[in-house]
Enzyme design. Structure first.
Site, PDB file in Angstrom:
ATOM      1  N   CYS A 161      45.229  38.942 -33.685  1.00  0.00           N
ATOM      2  CA  CYS A 161      45.524  39.100 -32.086  1.00  0.00           C
ATOM      3  C   CYS A 161      46.573  38.320 -31.728  1.00  0.00           C
ATOM      4  O   CYS A 161      47.011  36.997 -32.250  1.00  0.00           O
ATOM      5  CB  CYS A 161      44.301  38.692 -31.496  1.00  0.00           C
ATOM      6  SG  CYS A 161      44.434  38.740 -29.459  1.00  0.00           S
TER       7      CYS A 161
ATOM      8  N   CYS B 213      45.664  35.538 -28.922  1.00  0.00           N
ATOM      9  CA  CYS B 213      44.805  34.043 -29.213  1.00  0.00           C
ATOM     10  C   CYS B 213      45.356  33.826 -30.708  1.00  0.00           C
ATOM     11  O   CYS B 213      45.164  32.588 -30.997  1.00  0.00           O
ATOM     12  CB  CYS B 213      43.472  34.274 -29.522  1.00  0.00           C
ATOM     13  SG  CYS B 213      42.745  35.350 -30.417  1.00  0.00           S
TER      14      CYS B 213
ATOM     15  N   CYS C  29      38.436  67.009   8.450  1.00  0.00           N
ATOM     16  CA  CYS C  29      37.783  66.131   7.619  1.00  0.00           C
ATOM     17  C   CYS C  29      36.239  66.815   7.647  1.00  0.00           C
ATOM     18  O   CYS C  29      35.540  67.250   8.616  1.00  0.00           O
ATOM     19  CB  CYS C  29      37.633  64.751   8.542  1.00  0.00           C
ATOM     20  SG  CYS C  29      36.227  63.706   7.321  1.00  0.00           S
TER      21      CYS C  29
ATOM     22  N   CYS D 272      70.849  34.985  28.063  1.00  0.00           N
ATOM     23  CA  CYS D 272      71.896  35.549  28.950  1.00  0.00           C
ATOM     24  C   CYS D 272      72.330  36.830  28.410  1.00  0.00           C
ATOM     25  O   CYS D 272      72.163  37.223  27.205  1.00  0.00           O
ATOM     26  CB  CYS D 272      72.993  34.799  29.420  1.00  0.00           C
ATOM     27  SG  CYS D 272      74.132  34.439  28.090  1.00  0.00           S
TER      28      CYS D 272
ATOM     29  N   CYS E 113      76.974  39.412  17.880  1.00  0.00           N
ATOM     30  CA  CYS E 113      76.524  40.258  16.946  1.00  0.00           C
ATOM     31  C   CYS E 113      76.240  39.353  15.559  1.00  0.00           C
ATOM     32  O   CYS E 113      77.360  38.356  15.289  1.00  0.00           O
ATOM     33  CB  CYS E 113      77.659  41.268  16.403  1.00  0.00           C
ATOM     34  SG  CYS E 113      77.057  42.334  15.043  1.00  0.00           S
TER      35      CYS E 113
ATOM     36  N   HIS F 255      84.141  37.353  31.703  1.00  0.00           N
ATOM     37  CA  HIS F 255      83.664  39.049  32.015  1.00  0.00           C
ATOM     38  C   HIS F 255      82.766  39.050  33.326  1.00  0.00           C
ATOM     39  O   HIS F 255      82.712  40.073  33.956  1.00  0.00           O
ATOM     40  CB  HIS F 255      83.140  39.686  30.720  1.00  0.00           C
ATOM     41  CG  HIS F 255      82.492  40.842  31.232  1.00  0.00           C
ATOM     42  ND1 HIS F 255      83.286  42.097  31.160  1.00  0.00           N
ATOM     43  CD2 HIS F 255      81.367  41.306  31.320  1.00  0.00           C
ATOM     44  CE1 HIS F 255      82.321  43.203  31.515  1.00  0.00           C
ATOM     45  NE2 HIS F 255      81.221  42.838  31.489  1.00  0.00           N
TER      46      HIS F 255
END
Length: 519
Positions: free
Chosen positions: A291, A294, A400, A481, A486, A509
């Protein structure tokens, strides 16, 4: 039975019982006899093919590589005179050897008895069958099994057909002819008449009506003309039976002890595959394997073998691995633990390793995941129901079968009839991506849910976000505000009028425009 013969028989049976396992040698309790099953040792990569000559079978041929073939079975019984004077009474049967081949084997067993008359013979017979059968019959890979007439082939059937057909040809002589066919010593002389045409006249005088003597005798002497002669010797409705009777001499070479005990070509193929698989499993269980989890060596009966990749792991390690995956819902991850190996455990292997409770969960999740990948199956959107529902082709309504709820298969809401579905306003339900033509990449319930989430996300973005005037990135305002920055390109802009603002003094502005800084 003499005392010497009885002791010799009992000693032989005891000796063979101690030498061979029960699956190879088994004695009967009611009479001095038993059954011997001999499995032949085949060469590596032995290929076998099955071809059927019967028109009633739709499967014409089969070919496969096998490591084991079904055994040759020798049924025997000791007569009172064995072994001093009499040969054992026996039958020889096999699923993949023809009656002609089995007849040769019966003759060889008879020869061995003649060479060793007065001595016990079963062991010599077993050794011959086990070690010399392939060479004696000249069987090599690839080997083709000829299967004829959908049934068991024995010499006894030829006798029965002959007796019935000859009786049908001459009803007034039915009793005498059937008795002749039923008695082996008389039937042998009847068959010999076909092989010795010069003696056939006398036989026909004894066995048939005088007026039919000529037709029957010629038919036996010349089987190739059986059709026309049978028509002359019988009424038209008896033509088929007479032809079978005329053809019976062709089967005389088949020993009545030779039996091909298989009923159809499908049974033959199934027996070959099943026996090969069971014997390979038997060999696997008796070997030692390492194996790779193990690193312990264990017998094959304590290990699991993945057929696709030939990897072997012990059951204890695989059981722990599979139980964790099933509890986590990863039923499609029950594959070979070897890195980058794609071999998947079969449901039978999973059931053998995990308990009944976990296997039920595995089976349920596997079915659910399979249904979710089907394009014509949706689930009832009611959380208390969740019953799978078949979707009509081209339709958007699902009903259904459990709770009778009617719903739209696009938006998964109550069915809205002819009203346009909100989900279809911004998304083509047959496309791979929203608003974009493409292949049907998203399949089943998972695909529909993915597309529905994409539509809901796009709808929310449209209602709650604005695009950056410089890079078109979607931006959401949650507080503060109206001067926005971005997060993608860093551009300042006004949230009210969406104009770009000065990088040095963006707030100017709001002094010289109708836009307010706070809103």
């Amino acid at each position: 039975m003499s005392r010497e013969n009885q002791e010799a028989q009992e000693d032989e049976l005891l000796a063979l019982s101690s030498i061979y396992p029960e699956d190879e040698f088994r004695r009967t309790d009611t009479s001095p006899g038993g059954e011997i099953q001999v499995c032949l040792e085949l060469p590596p990569n032995f290929r076998i093919s099955v071809k059927c000559n019967s028109a009633s079978n739709t499967m014409e041929s089969f070919e496969n590589t096998v490591s084991f073939l079904p055994p040759i079975v020798l049924d025997f019984e000791f007569p009172p005179g064995y072994p001093s004077t009499t040969c054992p009474i026996f039958t020889l049967s096999c699923k993949w050897l023809s009656p002609e081949q089995l007849t040769l084997m019966c003759q060889r067993l008879d020869d061995l008895w003649e060479a060793n008359r007065g001595s016990v013979i079963l062991f010599a017979w077993m050794q011959f069958l086990k070690e010399e059968t392939l060479e004696y019959l000249n069987i090599k890979s690839p080997y083709e099994v000829q299967f004829i007439n959908n049934g068991t082939h024995t010499f006894m059937e030829v006798e029965e057909e002959a007796s019935l057909c000859i009786a049908a040809a001459a009803p007034e002589d039915e009793a005498s002819l059937c008795n002749a066919a039923a008695a082996p010593e008389k039937y042998a002389s009847l068959c010999n008449a076909a092989a010795a045409p010069e003696k056939e006249a006398g036989l026909c005088n004894a066995a048939a009506a005088p007026e039919k003597e000529s037709g029957l005798c010629i038919a036996a002497a010349a089987p190739e003309e059986e059709a026309s002669l049978c028509n002359a010797a019988a009424a038209p409705e008896k033509e088929a039976s007479l032809c079978i009777a005329a053809a019976a001499p062709e089967e005389e070479a088949v020993d009545r002890r030779a039996i091909q005990d298989v009923q159809s070509v499908y049974d033959l193929i199934r027996h070959i595959l099943d026996f090969d698989e069971s014997q390979q499993k038997k060999c696997f269980d008796s070997k030692q394997f390492l194996c790779n989890i193990c690193f312990s060596e264990k017998l094959g009966c304590e290990c699991t073998y993945f057929k696709d990749c030939n990897h072997v792991y012990c059951d204890i390690c695989l059981r722990d691995y599979f139980e964790i995956q099933i509890r986590d819902g990863q039923v499609h991850a029950l594959n070979c633990p070897e890195p980058e190996c794609t071999s998947v455990a079969t449901p039978a292997q999973v059931k053998k390793l995990v308990g009944e409770e976990l296997f039920v969960r595995y089976d349920r999740l596997l079915l659910k995941s399979t249904l979710e990948m089907m394009t014509d199956v949706v689930y009832c959107p009611r959380l208390s129901c969740q019953t799978p529902v078949m979707q009509e082709p081209g339709g958007t309504m699902g009903i259904c079968t459990s709770c009778q709820y009617a719903f739209c298969t696009l938006c998964m809401m109550t069915y809205h009839g002819v009203s346009k579905c909100k989900a279809s306003e911004s998304m083509d339900p047959t496309s791979g991506e929203p608003d974009e033509p493409g292949p049907k990449r998203n399949r089943g319930k998972i695909g529909r849910l993915r597309k529905l989430r994409e539509w809901e996300s796009k709808t929310w973005i449209t209602e709650n976000c604005k695009k950056c005037p410089r890079c078109d990135a979607n931006i959401q305002k949650d507080s503060g505000c109206n001067k926005m920055a971005c997060g993608k390109c860093g551009q300042y802009f006004c949230w009210i009028c969406m104009k770009c603002l000065s990088e040095t003094n963006p707030y100017s502005h709001y002094i010289n425009s109708a836009c307010t800084q706070m809103s």
